[in-house]
Design an enzyme around this catalytic site. Structure first.
Site, PDB file in Angstrom:
ATOM      1  CG  ASN A   1      -1.857  -1.167   1.284  1.00 39.95           C
ATOM      2  OD1 ASN A   1      -1.658  -2.064   2.094  1.00 39.95           O
ATOM      3  ND2 ASN A   1      -2.843  -1.203   0.418  1.00 39.95           N
ATOM      4  CE  LYS A   2       4.634   2.112   5.619  1.00 42.91           C
ATOM      5  NZ  LYS A   2       5.880   1.887   6.377  1.00 42.91           N
TER       6      LYS A   2
ATOM      7  CG  ASP B   1       8.562   3.051  11.276  1.00 37.69           C
ATOM      8  OD1 ASP B   1       8.443   1.888  10.838  1.00 37.69           O
ATOM      9  OD2 ASP B   1       8.197   3.369  12.427  1.00 37.69           O
TER      10      ASP B   1
ATOM     11  CG  HIS C   1       0.665  10.314   7.251  1.00 39.66           C
ATOM     12  ND1 HIS C   1      -0.653  10.279   6.870  1.00 39.66           N
ATOM     13  CD2 HIS C   1       1.070   9.022   7.256  1.00 39.66           C
ATOM     14  CE1 HIS C   1      -1.037   9.039   6.674  1.00 39.66           C
ATOM     15  NE2 HIS C   1       0.005   8.249   6.894  1.00 39.66           N
TER      16      HIS C   1
HETATM   17  P1  ITT Z   1       7.315  -1.591   6.208  1.00 42.00           P
HETATM   18  O1  ITT Z   1       7.939  -1.568   7.572  1.00 42.00           O
HETATM   19  O2  ITT Z   1       7.754  -2.772   5.389  1.00 42.00           O
HETATM   20  O3  ITT Z   1       7.481  -0.302   5.475  1.00 42.00           O
HETATM   21  P2  ITT Z   1       4.818  -1.733   7.702  1.00 42.00           P
HETATM   22  O4  ITT Z   1       3.379  -1.969   7.327  1.00 42.00           O
HETATM   23  O5  ITT Z   1       5.386  -2.646   8.768  1.00 42.00           O
HETATM   24  O6  ITT Z   1       5.712  -1.790   6.377  1.00 42.00           O
HETATM   25  P3  ITT Z   1       5.200   0.491   9.495  1.00 42.00           P
HETATM   26  O7  ITT Z   1       6.146  -0.283  10.346  1.00 42.00           O
HETATM   27  O8  ITT Z   1       5.539   1.895   9.153  1.00 42.00           O
HETATM   28  O9  ITT Z   1       4.948  -0.242   8.101  1.00 42.00           O
HETATM   29  O10 ITT Z   1       3.772   0.365  10.193  1.00 42.00           O
HETATM   30  C1  ITT Z   1       2.907   1.374  10.179  1.00 42.00           C
HETATM   31  C2  ITT Z   1       1.490   0.857  10.353  1.00 42.00           C
HETATM   32  O11 ITT Z   1       0.710   2.049  10.565  1.00 42.00           O
HETATM   33  C3  ITT Z   1       0.922   0.202   9.098  1.00 42.00           C
HETATM   34  O12 ITT Z   1       1.018  -1.186   9.108  1.00 42.00           O
HETATM   35  C4  ITT Z   1      -0.532   0.661   9.136  1.00 42.00           C
HETATM   36  O13 ITT Z   1      -1.278  -0.153   9.996  1.00 42.00           O
HETATM   37  C5  ITT Z   1      -0.429   2.046   9.762  1.00 42.00           C
HETATM   38  N1  ITT Z   1      -0.309   3.097   8.735  1.00 42.00           N
HETATM   39  C6  ITT Z   1       0.832   3.673   8.238  1.00 42.00           C
HETATM   40  N2  ITT Z   1       0.543   4.568   7.300  1.00 42.00           N
HETATM   41  C7  ITT Z   1      -0.803   4.571   7.179  1.00 42.00           C
HETATM   42  C8  ITT Z   1      -1.709   5.263   6.357  1.00 42.00           C
HETATM   43  O14 ITT Z   1      -1.296   6.124   5.428  1.00 42.00           O
HETATM   44  N3  ITT Z   1      -3.008   5.019   6.506  1.00 42.00           N
HETATM   45  C9  ITT Z   1      -3.442   4.136   7.420  1.00 42.00           C
HETATM   46  N4  ITT Z   1      -2.668   3.428   8.226  1.00 42.00           N
HETATM   47  C10 ITT Z   1      -1.346   3.628   8.106  1.00 42.00           C
END
Ligand code: ITT
Length: 199
Positions: A11-12, A68, A177
């Site tokens: 998704n990111k 992150d 963000h």
């Molecule tokens: P990577 O570490 O591989 O990048 P991750 O999903 O583990 O992927 P994070 O450690 O940054 O990423 O976790 C952030 C969590 O916060 C993510 O799994 C979502 O549940 C939430 N999150 C982050 N950005 C978001 C967004 O734009 N909209 C909604 N939820 C979000």
């Protein structure tokens, strides 16, 4: 310009690809052969962002950036914060995380919250830069919308009548963000790195 995005979160990756457009050749972790989980053990969003970028750079030698992110809820003293991905447990389920968040906010009138993203960029010269983006808003009483990911269905940006999950990605990308942090990163690349003064 070629850039590696150190994330396993598709998704990111999709959001960032849309923001970057065609002037950058974005590689995902799969393309550089990285399939293992990235370490996230520092206890802070800034620390984990840097840790992920440094891990990929050290192991794969690719100039890359990591993201992150976390949701910080005022009435929960900043939780889930750095634990946003694993809030309801190691299964890393968006649905379980949202359910637990709403449960923990039952009867709570202060719904203020913010999303934060910290992007870390590390280059061949082992230089490290960080860029931050914040989106303020409120947590809804129940999920609304099916777009986006994570906590998007329960996040109402300040001044909006729709949650992030009720917006098209192009609209989320004008306020989020992640988009704000990316904007700072991109203007840095334009001014400093791409011009050759720091790279
Ligand atoms: P990577 O570490 O591989 O990048 P991750 O999903 O583990 O992927 P994070 O450690 O940054 O990423 O976790 C952030 C969590 O916060 C993510 O799994 C979502 O549940 C939430 N999150 C982050 N950005 C978001 C967004 O734009 N909209 C909604 N939820 C979000």
């Amino acid at each position: 310009m070629e850039l590696c995005f150190a994330t396993h979160n598709l998704n990111k990756l999709e959001e960032v690809k849309k923001i970057l457009g065609s002037s950058y050749n974005l590689q995902g972790l799969a393309e550089i052969g990285c399939t293992e989980e990235l370490p996230e053990t520092t206890g802070t969003i800034a620390g984990n962002s840097r840790q992920k970028a440094e891990y990929v750079f050290a192991k794969y030698g690719a100039a890359c950036f990591a993201d992150d992110s976390g949701l910080e809820v005022e009435a929960l003293q900043g939780a889930p914060g750095v634990d946003s991905a694993f809030y309801a447990g190691p299964q890393k389920s968006y649905q379980d995380n949202v359910a637990l968040l709403l449960h923990n906010l039952t009867g709570v009138t202060n719904r203020s919250a913010r999303f934060i993203t910290i992007i870390t960029f590390i280059t061949e010269a082992r230089k490290v830069w960080q860029f931050e983006g914040i989106l303020k808003g409120e947590i809804t009483d129940s999920p609304r919308g099916v777009k986006g990911f994570g906590y998007d269905p329960v996040f109402l940006p300040a001044g909006s009548a729709r949650t992030l999950a009720e917006m098209e990605l192009t609209e989320k990308n004008t306020i989020s963000h992640r988009a704000k942090a990316m904007e700072l990163f991109l203007s840095f690349l334009d001014k400093e790195y791409d011009s050759g003064s720091n790279g």
